[in-house]
Design a protein around this motif. Structure first.
Motif, short mmCIF file in Angstrom:
data_model
loop_
_atom_site.label_atom_id
_atom_site.label_comp_id
_atom_site.label_asym_id
_atom_site.label_seq_id
_atom_site.Cartn_x
_atom_site.Cartn_y
_atom_site.Cartn_z
N PHE A 287 0.83 -1.21 0.00
CA PHE A 287 0.00 0.00 0.00
C PHE A 287 0.87 1.27 0.00
CE2 PHE A 287 -3.10 -3.05 1.59
CZ PHE A 287 -4.27 -2.63 0.96
N HIS A 306 -14.66 2.18 3.96
CA HIS A 306 -13.83 1.73 2.84
C HIS A 306 -12.50 1.19 3.36
CE1 HIS A 306 -11.43 1.77 -0.82
NE2 HIS A 306 -10.56 2.53 -0.19
N THR A 309 -13.00 -2.19 5.04
CA THR A 309 -13.25 -3.24 4.05
C THR A 309 -11.96 -3.61 3.34
OG1 THR A 309 -15.47 -2.38 3.73
CG2 THR A 309 -14.60 -3.82 2.00
N THR A 310 -11.15 -2.62 2.99
CA THR A 310 -9.88 -2.89 2.31
C THR A 310 -8.97 -3.75 3.17
OG1 THR A 310 -10.07 -0.74 1.20
CG2 THR A 310 -7.89 -1.77 1.21
N THR A 313 -10.26 -7.31 3.36
CA THR A 313 -10.07 -8.04 2.11
C THR A 313 -8.67 -8.61 2.02
OG1 THR A 313 -11.65 -6.56 1.05
CG2 THR A 313 -10.20 -7.82 -0.41
#
Ligand SMILES: [Mn+2]
Length: 322
Positions: A287, A306, A309-310, A313
């Motif tokens: 990242f 967001h 969730t990232t 994942t």
């Protein structure tokens, strides 16, 4: 132990230095800068200290007055740079552009990153950069005083979580620490430097982060967060992040702890701590962030949902595979 000859040759080849560490400095960074400056001055050099800041961590707040926030043009003339505790040039933050073109020695203990600098003294097995500075004192045959001993112990203690992260191959580190204690410091003194400066509001913020922690896959993945609104509501200036990790990593079966912090409008920092089972340094690097195998971080834009969730994942498949 790696060879310090190039680093010492660099230190002796110049007579004027700017000593720089990373943005958002921690105890090891500040202590390494101050101890490196003491060594350079003992070698006869003129030294100034610079940091992009901010000095947000409570244990380093008292040091802010020793550091200039920029490097003036006049200071760049005929000077060399010593950059400590940085795995990449951009870790120096806003000072990076002021360092361009200066001869540069890098002293660091991070594993990731891109090698930079004209001379490098980098050992990824060292638990802190201050341990490397201590080796430089020894190899240069320069004695350090009690103030420098205290700084170097402060660096080891803050970067190892008070020795919690040291493994079985750490006997040389404890030998080095024993010599620091012989020079007039103590672990009890350092403990109060690190933990005797907290505010009640930061403890209330900690309570908030603990109580909202999301558990995934039987506590293998724990995620919590703090927002600007939380800090405003509690008037919390200190963020208490170290304690979040320390407490959540004691949960039975936990593998990864994630702390998401709101840094600005739709901007978040993500801190990751793991057991040896998951390399969070690699995740942070993917990242655009950095750090170590068991402690790393990165910045990310978006809403809090967001970001959560990232993170899930990426991390859920890793902890499920264990
Ligand atoms: Mn460090």
């Amino acid at each position: 132990m790696i060879d310090s000859a190039h680093a010492l040759a660099f230190m002796r080849a110049h007579h004027s230095f700017v000593v720089v560490g990373h943005k958002e400095p921690d105890g090891d960074c500040i202590a390494s800068q101050l101890a490196a400056a003491a060594l350079l001055r003992a070698l006869g050099a003129e030294v100034t200290l610079h940091s992009a800041g901010p000095f947000d961590r409570p244990e380093i707040a008292d040091f802010v007055g020793s550091f200039a926030a920029t490097i003036p043009d006049a200071r760049r003339q005929g000077t060399a740079a010593v950059i400590v505790d940085c795995s990449t040039p951009d870790r120096t933050g806003a000072l990076g552009s002021r360092l361009a073109g200066l001869p540069c020695l890098v002293i660091d203990h991070h594993s990731a990153g891109e090698p930079f600098g004209d001379a490098r003294f980098v050992d990824a097995t060292a638990p802190s950069t201050t341990v490397l500075i201590q080796q430089l004192f020894d190899d240069a045959g320069v004695a350090f005083d009690a103030d420098t001993a205290r700084l170097m112990l402060f660096g080891v203690c803050t970067d190892t979580g008070f020795f919690r992260h040291l493994g079985r191959n750490s006997a040389p580190v404890f030998h080095a620490i024993a010599r620091l204690v012989e020079h007039g410091t103590s672990t009890s003194e350092i403990y109060m430097m690190v933990y005797g400066c907290r505010e009640l509001s930061a403890r209330k913020l900690l309570a908030e982060m603990l109580s909202r922690t999301e558990s995934h896959r039987d506590d293998r993945l724990l995620i919590t967060w703090q927002t600007q609104a939380d800090r405003d509501r509690l008037s919390a200036h200190q963020r208490g992040e170290d304690e979040v990790y320390r407490l959540l990593q004691t949960i039975k079966g936990n593998v990864v702890v994630v702390l998401i912090k709101e840094e600005g409008d739709l901007r978040f920092s993500v801190g990751l701590r793991s057991t040896t089972a998951v390399d969070v340094g690699a995740i942070a690097a993917s990242f655009g962030g950095g750090g170590h195998r068991q402690a790393a971080g990165f910045d990310i834009a978006g809403t809090l949902d967001h970001v959560k969730t990232t993170v899930k994942t990426v991390l859920l498949p890793l902890v499920e595979a264990l």
